[in-house]
Design a protein around this motif. Structure first.
Motif, PDB file in Angstrom:
ATOM      1  N   VAL A   1      28.743 -51.184  16.524  1.00 36.16           N
ATOM      2  CA  VAL A   1      28.240 -51.483  17.866  1.00 36.16           C
ATOM      3  C   VAL A   1      27.969 -52.980  17.954  1.00 36.16           C
ATOM      4  N   PRO A   2      28.006 -53.552  19.162  1.00 38.16           N
ATOM      5  CA  PRO A   2      27.710 -54.980  19.310  1.00 38.16           C
ATOM      6  C   PRO A   2      26.323 -55.331  18.770  1.00 38.16           C
ATOM      7  N   ASP A   3      26.224 -56.516  18.190  1.00 36.62           N
ATOM      8  CA  ASP A   3      24.938 -56.972  17.663  1.00 36.62           C
ATOM      9  C   ASP A   3      24.738 -58.435  18.001  1.00 36.62           C
ATOM     10  N   CYS A   4      23.814 -59.070  17.328  1.00 36.24           N
ATOM     11  CA  CYS A   4      23.475 -60.470  17.583  1.00 36.24           C
ATOM     12  C   CYS A   4      22.980 -60.655  19.018  1.00 36.24           C
ATOM     13  N   GLY A   5      22.287 -59.629  19.541  1.00 36.91           N
ATOM     14  CA  GLY A   5      21.667 -59.740  20.850  1.00 36.91           C
ATOM     15  C   GLY A   5      22.565 -59.412  22.025  1.00 36.91           C
ATOM     16  N   ALA A   6      23.788 -58.893  21.783  1.00 38.81           N
ATOM     17  CA  ALA A   6      24.741 -58.684  22.873  1.00 38.81           C
ATOM     18  C   ALA A   6      24.263 -57.653  23.887  1.00 38.81           C
ATOM     19  N   PHE A   7      23.519 -56.626  23.450  1.00 33.47           N
ATOM     20  CA  PHE A   7      23.039 -55.631  24.406  1.00 33.47           C
ATOM     21  C   PHE A   7      22.083 -56.258  25.418  1.00 33.47           C
ATOM     22  N   TYR A   8      21.417 -57.319  25.030  1.00 38.98           N
ATOM     23  CA  TYR A   8      20.523 -58.044  25.929  1.00 38.98           C
ATOM     24  C   TYR A   8      21.297 -59.049  26.776  1.00 38.98           C
ATOM     25  N   SER A   9      22.154 -59.839  26.132  1.00 40.94           N
ATOM     26  CA  SER A   9      22.722 -61.002  26.807  1.00 40.94           C
ATOM     27  C   SER A   9      23.963 -60.692  27.639  1.00 40.94           C
ATOM     28  N   LEU A  10      24.883 -59.864  27.153  1.00 38.63           N
ATOM     29  CA  LEU A  10      26.139 -59.682  27.878  1.00 38.63           C
ATOM     30  C   LEU A  10      25.946 -59.104  29.279  1.00 38.63           C
ATOM     31  N   PRO A  11      25.127 -58.057  29.473  1.00 35.90           N
ATOM     32  CA  PRO A  11      24.932 -57.564  30.846  1.00 35.90           C
ATOM     33  C   PRO A  11      24.323 -58.605  31.774  1.00 35.90           C
ATOM     34  N   ARG A  12      23.565 -59.545  31.226  1.00 39.14           N
ATOM     35  CA  ARG A  12      22.967 -60.594  32.054  1.00 39.14           C
ATOM     36  C   ARG A  12      24.018 -61.577  32.546  1.00 39.14           C
ATOM     37  N   PHE A  13      25.101 -61.722  31.808  1.00 39.16           N
ATOM     38  CA  PHE A  13      26.189 -62.602  32.231  1.00 39.16           C
ATOM     39  C   PHE A  13      27.127 -61.910  33.214  1.00 39.16           C
ATOM     40  N   VAL A  14      27.455 -60.636  32.946  1.00 37.17           N
ATOM     41  CA  VAL A  14      28.549 -60.004  33.705  1.00 37.17           C
ATOM     42  C   VAL A  14      28.170 -58.693  34.385  1.00 37.17           C
TER      43      VAL A  14
ATOM     44  N   ALA B   1      27.572 -67.189  21.313  1.00 36.39           N
ATOM     45  CA  ALA B   1      27.830 -68.021  22.490  1.00 36.39           C
ATOM     46  C   ALA B   1      26.939 -67.587  23.651  1.00 36.39           C
ATOM     47  N   LEU B   2      26.729 -66.271  23.786  1.00 40.03           N
ATOM     48  CA  LEU B   2      25.924 -65.751  24.884  1.00 40.03           C
ATOM     49  C   LEU B   2      24.435 -66.041  24.717  1.00 40.03           C
ATOM     50  N   ALA B   3      24.032 -66.494  23.542  1.00 44.65           N
ATOM     51  CA  ALA B   3      22.638 -66.894  23.344  1.00 44.65           C
ATOM     52  C   ALA B   3      22.342 -68.225  24.015  1.00 44.65           C
ATOM     53  N   ALA B   4      23.388 -68.911  24.490  1.00 47.54           N
ATOM     54  CA  ALA B   4      23.218 -70.194  25.167  1.00 47.54           C
ATOM     55  C   ALA B   4      22.874 -69.979  26.639  1.00 47.54           C
ATOM     56  N   ASP B   5      22.317 -71.001  27.255  1.00 47.84           N
ATOM     57  CA  ASP B   5      22.036 -70.975  28.687  1.00 47.84           C
ATOM     58  C   ASP B   5      23.285 -71.252  29.501  1.00 47.84           C
ATOM     59  N   PHE B   6      24.162 -72.093  28.954  1.00 47.56           N
ATOM     60  CA  PHE B   6      25.410 -72.456  29.615  1.00 47.56           C
ATOM     61  C   PHE B   6      26.537 -72.338  28.594  1.00 47.56           C
ATOM     62  N   VAL B   7      27.646 -71.758  29.016  1.00 48.54           N
ATOM     63  CA  VAL B   7      28.816 -71.637  28.145  1.00 48.54           C
ATOM     64  C   VAL B   7      29.960 -72.421  28.777  1.00 48.54           C
TER      65      VAL B   7
ATOM     66  N   LEU C   1      18.333 -61.255  10.745  1.00 45.32           N
ATOM     67  CA  LEU C   1      19.123 -62.028  11.693  1.00 45.32           C
ATOM     68  C   LEU C   1      18.394 -62.160  13.026  1.00 45.32           C
ATOM     69  N   HIS C   2      17.784 -61.049  13.475  1.00 43.76           N
ATOM     70  CA  HIS C   2      17.089 -61.074  14.764  1.00 43.76           C
ATOM     71  C   HIS C   2      15.905 -62.029  14.760  1.00 43.76           C
ATOM     72  N   ALA C   3      15.325 -62.281  13.597  1.00 42.09           N
ATOM     73  CA  ALA C   3      14.152 -63.157  13.534  1.00 42.09           C
ATOM     74  C   ALA C   3      14.495 -64.545  14.061  1.00 42.09           C
ATOM     75  N   TRP C   4      15.628 -65.125  13.600  1.00 41.31           N
ATOM     76  CA  TRP C   4      15.981 -66.455  14.093  1.00 41.31           C
ATOM     77  C   TRP C   4      16.752 -66.389  15.406  1.00 41.31           C
ATOM     78  N   LEU C   5      17.493 -65.296  15.630  1.00 43.73           N
ATOM     79  CA  LEU C   5      18.218 -65.181  16.889  1.00 43.73           C
ATOM     80  C   LEU C   5      17.262 -65.116  18.080  1.00 43.73           C
ATOM     81  N   SER C   6      16.170 -64.387  17.935  1.00 46.59           N
ATOM     82  CA  SER C   6      15.206 -64.307  19.034  1.00 46.59           C
ATOM     83  C   SER C   6      14.571 -65.666  19.285  1.00 46.59           C
ATOM     84  N   GLU C   7      14.407 -66.464  18.225  1.00 51.62           N
ATOM     85  CA  GLU C   7      13.869 -67.814  18.407  1.00 51.62           C
ATOM     86  C   GLU C   7      14.861 -68.709  19.145  1.00 51.62           C
ATOM     87  N   LEU C   8      16.163 -68.471  18.926  1.00 48.48           N
ATOM     88  CA  LEU C   8      17.177 -69.214  19.665  1.00 48.48           C
ATOM     89  C   LEU C   8      17.220 -68.763  21.124  1.00 48.48           C
TER      90      LEU C   8
END
Length: 265
Positions: free
Chosen positions: A143-156, A119-125, A89-96
């Protein structure tokens, strides 16, 4: 461009790609078939330089309800198997996440678990008042996945990210706007049109400048000297681009700029 997918709808109109999650029996859950098709679409978008922006949305009144729990329950994988599945999953998620073009998520209804992360993989929500964001993983002992540990703190920020992850509570559209999870709130009828208008504005933007901005912000948190060096290198590249020269000429000739952010409806 014909759509050949079973769980997704994909179309490109005037250099704007729209990817619609469409699996009504599972509220657009990210099941095995959708993960495979998502990977194919992300590779397609990355390879097609004619696509200038990507819109992510969901059909049937929902964005994405997360992972397919029935499939997870019957998968029978050991620790190594689960790790391999996540890495696939991370292979294509990181490309997104690292796509060098703008990604805009239009969220209506459920965006739960991996759907929230997606949704958090987007630049604008962009969201509707009836959108429901939920880091639901803790409800099922995950635990959260799909990149949430990276993206969620960057939003909030880190503290609010901990609260959303550890409480697993719902956030409606109005609160998502207040927290900075959503940039704009629109009615369900206006949501997709606004996202596509925003995406269409980037058809007239410098693809080099857009790429350089996204790359620099991906390094957010780096030390100041490194960021300043990156800024100098990026600006030197942008100064030599044909889009910059065209924009300056239009300014000198008192012509309207080609790139203009769409006004709110």
């Amino acid at each position: 461009m014909p759509n050949t997918f079973k769980t997704l709808r994909f179309e490109v109109v005037d250099q704007v790609a729209t990817l619609t999650l469409d699996n009504p029996t599972k509220r657009n859950a990210l099941d095995a078939a959708m993960r495979e098709e998502f990977s194919e679409v992300v590779r397609l978008v990355r390879s097609d330089r004619g696509i200038r922006a990507l819109v992510l949305t969901g059909a049937n009144g929902h964005f994405c309800s997360g992972g397919d729990l029935r499939n997870i329950a019957t998968a029978g994988l050991d620790n190594a198997g689960w790790r391999n599945r996540m890495q696939d999953l991370h292979a294509w998620l990181s490309e997104l996440l690292t796509l060098d073009r703008p990604v805009i998520a239009a969220v209506d209804g459920a965006a739960a678990g991996a759907g929230f992360s997606l949704a958090l993989a987007a630049d604008f929500v962009l969201a509707t008042p009836r959108a429901r964001f939920c880091m639901s993983f803790l409800k099922v002992g995950l635990v959260p996945d799909c990149g949430a540990f990276y993206s969620l703190p960057r939003f909030v920020g880190v503290q609010r990210a901990k609260e959303l992850m550890l409480s697993a509570r719902d956030v409606d559209g109005a609160e998502a706007l207040k927290l900075g999870l959503a940039m704009e709130l629109h009615s369900p009828e206006q949501l997709l049109a606004r996202a596509q208008a925003m995406a269409a504005s980037f058809v007239h933007a410098s693809p080099l400048a857009v790429s350089l901005v996204k790359r620099a912000l991906a390094d957010w948190g780096a030390e100041l000297p490194a960021l300043l060096d990156q800024e100098a290198n990026a600006q030197a590249l942008a100064m030599g681009s044909p889009e910059h020269r065209t924009a300056v000429n239009r300014f000198v000739n008192k012509e309207a700029p080609l790139f203009q952010w769409p006004v709110l409806p």
